[in-house]
Design an enzyme around this catalytic site. Structure first.
Site, short mmCIF file in Angstrom:
data_model
loop_
_atom_site.label_atom_id
_atom_site.label_comp_id
_atom_site.label_asym_id
_atom_site.label_seq_id
_atom_site.Cartn_x
_atom_site.Cartn_y
_atom_site.Cartn_z
N GLY A 1 -0.36 -40.69 -13.05
CA GLY A 1 -1.62 -40.69 -12.31
C GLY A 1 -2.55 -39.60 -12.81
O GLY A 1 -3.27 -38.97 -12.03
N ALA A 2 -2.55 -39.40 -14.12
CA ALA A 2 -3.26 -38.25 -14.71
C ALA A 2 -4.77 -38.29 -14.49
O ALA A 2 -5.43 -37.25 -14.56
CB ALA A 2 -2.96 -38.18 -16.21
N THR B 1 3.85 -40.47 -1.51
CA THR B 1 4.11 -40.73 -0.10
C THR B 1 3.85 -42.21 0.19
O THR B 1 3.35 -42.95 -0.64
CB THR B 1 3.25 -39.84 0.80
OG1 THR B 1 1.86 -40.08 0.53
CG2 THR B 1 3.56 -38.38 0.57
N SER C 1 10.09 -35.04 -2.43
CA SER C 1 9.69 -34.39 -1.18
C SER C 1 8.36 -34.98 -0.72
O SER C 1 7.50 -35.33 -1.54
CB SER C 1 9.54 -32.88 -1.38
OG SER C 1 9.12 -32.26 -0.17
N GLY C 2 8.20 -35.06 0.60
CA GLY C 2 6.93 -35.46 1.17
C GLY C 2 5.86 -34.41 0.99
O GLY C 2 4.67 -34.68 1.17
N ASN C 3 6.25 -33.20 0.60
CA ASN C 3 5.31 -32.12 0.32
C ASN C 3 6.00 -31.11 -0.58
O ASN C 3 7.13 -30.71 -0.33
CB ASN C 3 4.85 -31.47 1.62
CG ASN C 3 3.69 -30.53 1.43
OD1 ASN C 3 3.79 -29.54 0.72
ND2 ASN C 3 2.56 -30.85 2.06
N HIS D 1 -5.99 -35.29 7.27
CA HIS D 1 -6.26 -35.33 5.83
C HIS D 1 -7.66 -35.88 5.57
O HIS D 1 -8.31 -36.41 6.47
CB HIS D 1 -5.23 -36.21 5.11
CG HIS D 1 -3.92 -35.54 4.90
ND1 HIS D 1 -2.95 -35.48 5.88
CD2 HIS D 1 -3.39 -34.89 3.83
CE1 HIS D 1 -1.89 -34.83 5.41
NE2 HIS D 1 -2.14 -34.46 4.17
N LYS E 1 -7.44 -40.69 2.06
CA LYS E 1 -5.98 -40.86 2.07
C LYS E 1 -5.62 -42.25 2.60
O LYS E 1 -6.16 -42.69 3.62
CB LYS E 1 -5.31 -39.77 2.92
CG LYS E 1 -3.78 -39.79 2.84
CD LYS E 1 -3.19 -38.55 3.46
CE LYS E 1 -1.67 -38.58 3.45
NZ LYS E 1 -1.11 -38.67 2.09
#
Length: 271
Positions: free
Chosen positions: A10-11, A102, A124-126, A157, A161
């Site tokens: 996703g650069a 996510t 991780s979610g974060n 957010h 999002k």
């Protein structure tokens, strides 16, 4: 020791560009590939220029198989379908896959875990240090307080999002559920509308706000009789997630295949 060679998935997106800047600022890592969707109009663009840096000669490509030939890891903050496609190649190559995506479903997570006999996955979610320390605190507080204290998780957010509640909210909810020794799926309440009746004791509630350019605010509320405890984390810049992801990648480099979390990276799990 040579630098860890990383691909950013996703650069061309906001998080991808932040990761490229973070890699340029961090010793011990180097950018070896910049991945975008095969249909992206940005293919062939210089990833450094897109990230607001001088040209780095790493052009955006839609071919992860070719990019991963000489890579040690991939950092992936994309969308579920892309992450599931990427994990298959990461497993085949035996490289580190740091997943910050996510909105993954239970079946998506099952696919990810199914390949960790071959791949080194940190998910991780974060990825921020502060949020993962907050999760550890939430787990401890939930364990210490009984059901007289209701648990509610509020998150906000930016308006762009696309998933809700956020992955971080679920991370904090899971920490609370583990502290209470309950199943989050069975006890979570993710929407309230109309005549809902009284709150059920032991539920873990989620509330979602969207608007503006908010990077990410999360509050876990323990509401008891005549008092409240509120634990809050506010994100001010995506760079905190990028730096956490790089820390995770470097920690995972050279480890045996498996499924790890930021709690492993930060040594937050009890020994």
């Amino acid at each position: 020791m040579s630098d860890m060679r990383l691909i950013v998935a996703g650069a061309g997106g906001r998080m991808g560009r932040t990761l490229i800047r973070a890699i340029a600022e961090t010793e011990g890592v180097t950018l070896t590939g910049a991945l975008e969707a095969p249909s992206s109009e940005l293919l062939g663009e210089d990833s450094g220029v897109l990230a607001g840096l001088p040209p780095n000669g790493v052009m955006l490509s839609g071919d992860l198989w070719s990019l991963s030939k000489d890579a040690d890891g991939i950092i992936d903050f994309t969308v579920p379908a892309a992450t599931i496609a990427n994990i298959a190649i990461a497993a085949e190559r035996g490289i580190v896959h740091v997943i910050g995506t996510t909105g993954l479903s239970a079946s998506d997570n099952a696919v990810i875990k199914s390949v960790t006999s071959r791949a080194i996955v940190v998910q991780s979610g974060n990825m921020s240090l502060g949020v993962n320390l907050l999760a550890a605190l939430v787990k401890q507080v939930a364990k210490s307080l009984d059901d007289d204290f209701d648990i509610e998780i509020l998150e906000m957010h930016h308006k762009a999002k696309i998933d809700a509640p956020s992955g971080t909210a679920f991370l904090l909810g899971q920490a609370a559920a583990e502290g209470r020794a309950v199943n989050l799926d069975a006890r979570s309440v993710r929407s309230r509308d109309g005549h809902t009746g009284a709150r059920h004791s032991g539920d873990i509630g989620f509330a979602t706000l969207r608007g503006g350019t908010v990077t990410g605010d999360h509050t876990v509320i323990f509401a008891g009789p005549y008092e409240r405890i509120e634990l809050t984390h506010k994100s001010e810049d995506r760079m905190i997630f990028a730096r956490g992801a790089l820390k995770a990648a470097m920690w995972a480099h050279g480890r045996k295949p498996g499924h790890y979390s930021m709690a492993d990276v930060l040594a937050l799990k009890p020994s």
